[in-house]
Design a protein around this motif. Structure first.
Motif, PDB file in Angstrom:
ATOM      1  N   GLY A   1      -4.839   0.364  -5.719  1.00 54.39           N
ATOM      2  CA  GLY A   1      -3.964  -0.046  -4.740  1.00 54.39           C
ATOM      3  C   GLY A   1      -4.374  -1.486  -4.229  1.00 54.39           C
ATOM      4  N   ASN A   2      -2.968  -2.122  -3.586  1.00 58.46           N
ATOM      5  CA  ASN A   2      -3.091  -3.322  -2.975  1.00 58.46           C
ATOM      6  C   ASN A   2      -3.524  -3.263  -1.342  1.00 58.46           C
ATOM      7  OD1 ASN A   2      -0.679  -2.511  -1.778  1.00 58.46           O
ATOM      8  ND2 ASN A   2       0.331  -3.929  -2.872  1.00 58.46           N
ATOM      9  N   GLY A   3      -3.959  -2.353  -0.936  1.00 50.61           N
ATOM     10  CA  GLY A   3      -3.972  -2.164   0.487  1.00 50.61           C
ATOM     11  C   GLY A   3      -3.043  -1.794   1.355  1.00 50.61           C
ATOM     12  N   LYS A   4      -1.692  -1.756   0.656  1.00 46.64           N
ATOM     13  CA  LYS A   4      -0.727  -1.309   1.538  1.00 46.64           C
ATOM     14  C   LYS A   4      -0.281  -0.033   1.167  1.00 46.64           C
ATOM     15  CE  LYS A   4       1.184  -6.150   1.524  1.00 46.64           C
ATOM     16  NZ  LYS A   4       2.566  -6.814   1.379  1.00 46.64           N
ATOM     17  N   VAL A   5      -0.001   0.661   2.386  1.00 44.34           N
ATOM     18  CA  VAL A   5       0.360   2.276   2.189  1.00 44.34           C
ATOM     19  C   VAL A   5       1.626   2.645   2.662  1.00 44.34           C
ATOM     20  CG1 VAL A   5      -0.559   4.706   2.451  1.00 44.34           C
ATOM     21  CG2 VAL A   5      -2.205   2.672   2.263  1.00 44.34           C
ATOM     22  N   GLY A   6       2.366   3.154   2.008  1.00 43.49           N
ATOM     23  CA  GLY A   6       3.760   3.809   2.386  1.00 43.49           C
ATOM     24  C   GLY A   6       3.895   5.324   2.464  1.00 43.49           C
ATOM     25  N   ALA A   7       4.785   5.909   2.854  1.00 44.62           N
ATOM     26  CA  ALA A   7       4.757   7.331   2.943  1.00 44.62           C
ATOM     27  C   ALA A   7       6.319   7.746   2.834  1.00 44.62           C
ATOM     28  CB  ALA A   7       4.583   7.918   4.177  1.00 44.62           C
ATOM     29  N   VAL A   8       6.589   8.792   1.903  1.00 46.23           N
ATOM     30  CA  VAL A   8       7.936   9.462   1.862  1.00 46.23           C
ATOM     31  C   VAL A   8       7.910  10.819   1.995  1.00 46.23           C
ATOM     32  CG1 VAL A   8       7.874   9.289  -0.752  1.00 46.23           C
ATOM     33  CG2 VAL A   8      10.166   9.559   0.504  1.00 46.23           C
ATOM     34  N   GLY A   9       8.719  11.420   2.899  1.00 46.56           N
ATOM     35  CA  GLY A   9       8.451  12.669   3.158  1.00 46.56           C
ATOM     36  C   GLY A   9      10.039  13.298   3.285  1.00 46.56           C
ATOM     37  N   PHE A  10       9.956  14.733   2.819  1.00 51.68           N
ATOM     38  CA  PHE A  10      10.974  15.661   2.801  1.00 51.68           C
ATOM     39  C   PHE A  10      11.169  16.723   3.614  1.00 51.68           C
ATOM     40  CE2 PHE A  10      10.022  13.349  -0.948  1.00 51.68           C
ATOM     41  CZ  PHE A  10      11.218  12.607  -1.434  1.00 51.68           C
ATOM     42  N   CYS A  11      12.202  16.863   4.484  1.00 43.95           N
ATOM     43  CA  CYS A  11      12.299  18.132   5.619  1.00 43.95           C
ATOM     44  C   CYS A  11      10.843  18.218   6.495  1.00 43.95           C
ATOM     45  CB  CYS A  11      12.321  19.347   4.684  1.00 43.95           C
ATOM     46  SG  CYS A  11      12.562  20.907   5.488  1.00 43.95           S
ATOM     47  N   TRP A  12      10.301  19.167   6.175  1.00 44.44           N
ATOM     48  CA  TRP A  12       9.062  19.179   7.053  1.00 44.44           C
ATOM     49  C   TRP A  12       7.899  17.892   6.618  1.00 44.44           C
ATOM     50  CZ3 TRP A  12       3.539  18.887   5.679  1.00 44.44           C
ATOM     51  CH2 TRP A  12       2.925  19.296   6.986  1.00 44.44           C
ATOM     52  N   GLY A  13       8.029  17.476   5.580  1.00 48.10           N
ATOM     53  CA  GLY A  13       7.524  16.386   4.977  1.00 48.10           C
ATOM     54  C   GLY A  13       8.201  14.837   5.739  1.00 48.10           C
ATOM     55  N   GLY A  14       9.199  15.215   6.029  1.00 49.91           N
ATOM     56  CA  GLY A  14      10.009  13.910   6.614  1.00 49.91           C
ATOM     57  C   GLY A  14       9.369  13.937   8.053  1.00 49.91           C
ATOM     58  N   GLY A  15       9.402  14.960   8.812  1.00 47.31           N
ATOM     59  CA  GLY A  15       8.851  14.733  10.153  1.00 47.31           C
ATOM     60  C   GLY A  15       7.254  14.401  10.171  1.00 47.31           C
ATOM     61  N   MET A  16       6.672  14.741   9.151  1.00 42.92           N
ATOM     62  CA  MET A  16       5.166  14.294   9.005  1.00 42.92           C
ATOM     63  C   MET A  16       5.374  12.772   8.779  1.00 42.92           C
ATOM     64  SD  MET A  16       2.571  15.866   9.397  1.00 42.92           S
ATOM     65  CE  MET A  16       1.561  14.654   8.604  1.00 42.92           C
ATOM     66  N   ALA A  17       6.174  12.168   8.079  1.00 46.43           N
ATOM     67  CA  ALA A  17       6.256  10.898   7.679  1.00 46.43           C
ATOM     68  C   ALA A  17       6.271  10.089   9.068  1.00 46.43           C
ATOM     69  CB  ALA A  17       7.358  10.554   6.661  1.00 46.43           C
ATOM     70  N   ASN A  18       7.140  10.749   9.928  1.00 43.65           N
ATOM     71  CA  ASN A  18       7.237  10.109  11.284  1.00 43.65           C
ATOM     72  C   ASN A  18       6.191  10.313  11.977  1.00 43.65           C
ATOM     73  OD1 ASN A  18      10.131   9.244  10.696  1.00 43.65           O
ATOM     74  ND2 ASN A  18      10.810  11.479  11.378  1.00 43.65           N
ATOM     75  N   MET A  19       5.521  11.383  11.997  1.00 45.19           N
ATOM     76  CA  MET A  19       4.436  11.304  12.734  1.00 45.19           C
ATOM     77  C   MET A  19       3.132  10.377  12.267  1.00 45.19           C
ATOM     78  SD  MET A  19       4.727  13.177  15.037  1.00 45.19           S
ATOM     79  CE  MET A  19       3.059  13.461  15.807  1.00 45.19           C
ATOM     80  N   LEU A  20       3.036  10.018  10.944  1.00 46.78           N
ATOM     81  CA  LEU A  20       2.110   9.145  10.335  1.00 46.78           C
ATOM     82  C   LEU A  20       2.445   7.824  10.882  1.00 46.78           C
ATOM     83  CD1 LEU A  20       1.499   9.957   6.820  1.00 46.78           C
ATOM     84  CD2 LEU A  20      -0.006  10.402   8.651  1.00 46.78           C
ATOM     85  N   ALA A  21       3.809   7.470  11.239  1.00 47.84           N
ATOM     86  CA  ALA A  21       3.794   6.045  11.333  1.00 47.84           C
ATOM     87  C   ALA A  21       3.513   5.952  12.941  1.00 47.84           C
ATOM     88  CB  ALA A  21       5.649   5.949  11.383  1.00 47.84           C
TER      89      ALA A  21
END
Length: 291
Positions: free
Chosen positions: A171-191
């Motif tokens: 990896g280049n040190g940059k991390v992103g997230a993509v989440g769906f439904c419950w995972g969409g809420g988790m993506a927001n919580m990670l942010a």
């Protein structure tokens, strides 16, 4: 055999069953009333649910990607996950956490992780049910397990996943997230909970608490389904807080689409037009922010 007619009321009932009541008996009773008979309800229910036998868009043996089941350190124990990388990687790549729906790390999410890797990213799909032994094969059992998760520990495991990917050798040190439904809420919580997250994409995900929005440092891409009244009720308040905190974000609402419109294993709710448009936007966003 004629394909049974599926109404919006049936889709709404399934959404309530999936996200609120978690009571299959009551759901089938309601579906029987809407369908007119138990036989019709029995035929319709599998079309509303996800079908794990649906063919993957990127097969697990696709030579263009390399996938493996791994374990890594979570916040207070071992996390399981599915790590996928392009087979012919050149240079360091952006890394993406692919966060599952409230069915756990199933074949569909593994497929999505391979799709992400095929676009030129290191992709990791964590199993957030790891503290409870991992995702079971039975969908209803997996869904029931989410109520037993400790929310603070779950978020902490997500933060640990960000740290794990940030240190990945490819990896280049940059991390992103993509989440769906419950995972969409988790993506927001990670942010909300980690400043090391560069970008977050939430598909029809529940919004974080208003008081937490100012903590967000990542750029956000937020996809919502036009018919998803339950999740969409929080959009305006979320946008207001994001504006006040000067967070970079983009919101898209896909009119006529249902919650879970990206899940191609659910015949009744999948919307190819919306899914393709949202996916194109997602990949372009991740390439911009993680390149």
């Amino acid at each position: 055999m004629t394909k049974p007619a599926i109404t919006q009321a049936m889709i709404d009932a399934y959404d309530e069953y999936t996200h609120l009541t978690l009571d299959r008996r009551r759901f089938m009773e309601q579906l029987t009333r809407l369908a007119g008979s138990g036989a019709a309800a029995a035929a319709i229910a599998p079309l509303l649910a996800a079908n794990s036998a649906q063919a993957a868009i990127v097969a697990d043996n696709d030579p263009r990607v390399k996938g493996e089941d791994i374990t890594y350190a979570g916040s207070s124990g071992e996390m399981k996950g599915y790590l996928v990388k392009p087979a012919n990687q050149s240079g360091k790549l952006g890394t993406v956490i692919v966060i599952h729906e409230n069915r756990g790390l199933n074949p569909h999410i593994r497929d999505v992780a391979r799709r992400v890797a095929l676009e030129g990213f290191v992709a990791l799909a964590p199993d957030f049910l790891s503290p409870l032994g991992g995702t079971p094969d039975e969908e209803d059992k997996a869904r029931d397990m989410f109520a037993k998760l400790d929310s603070a520990q779950t978020v902490a495991n997500g933060v640990a996943t960000v740290a794990f990917l940030k240190a990945d050798k490819d990896g280049n040190g940059k991390v992103g997230a993509v989440g769906f439904c419950w995972g969409g809420g988790m993506a927001n919580m990670l942010a909300v909970n980690t400043p090391d997250l560069s970008a977050s994409v939430a598909y029809y995900g529940m919004q974080p608490k208003a008081a937490d929005v100012s903590k967000i440092k990542a750029a956000l891409l937020l996809h919502y389904a036009g018919l998803d009244e339950r999740t969409n009720a929080g959009i305006d308040a979320f946008k207001k807080e994001l504006d006040a905190a000067h967070v970079e974000y983009t919101v898209y609402v896909y009119e006529g689409a249902n919650h879970a419109f990206n899940n191609d294993t659910s015949a009744a709710r999948y919307d190819k037009k919306a899914a393709d448009l949202a996916w194109g936007r997602t990949i372009a966003f991740l390439k911009e922010k993680l390149g």
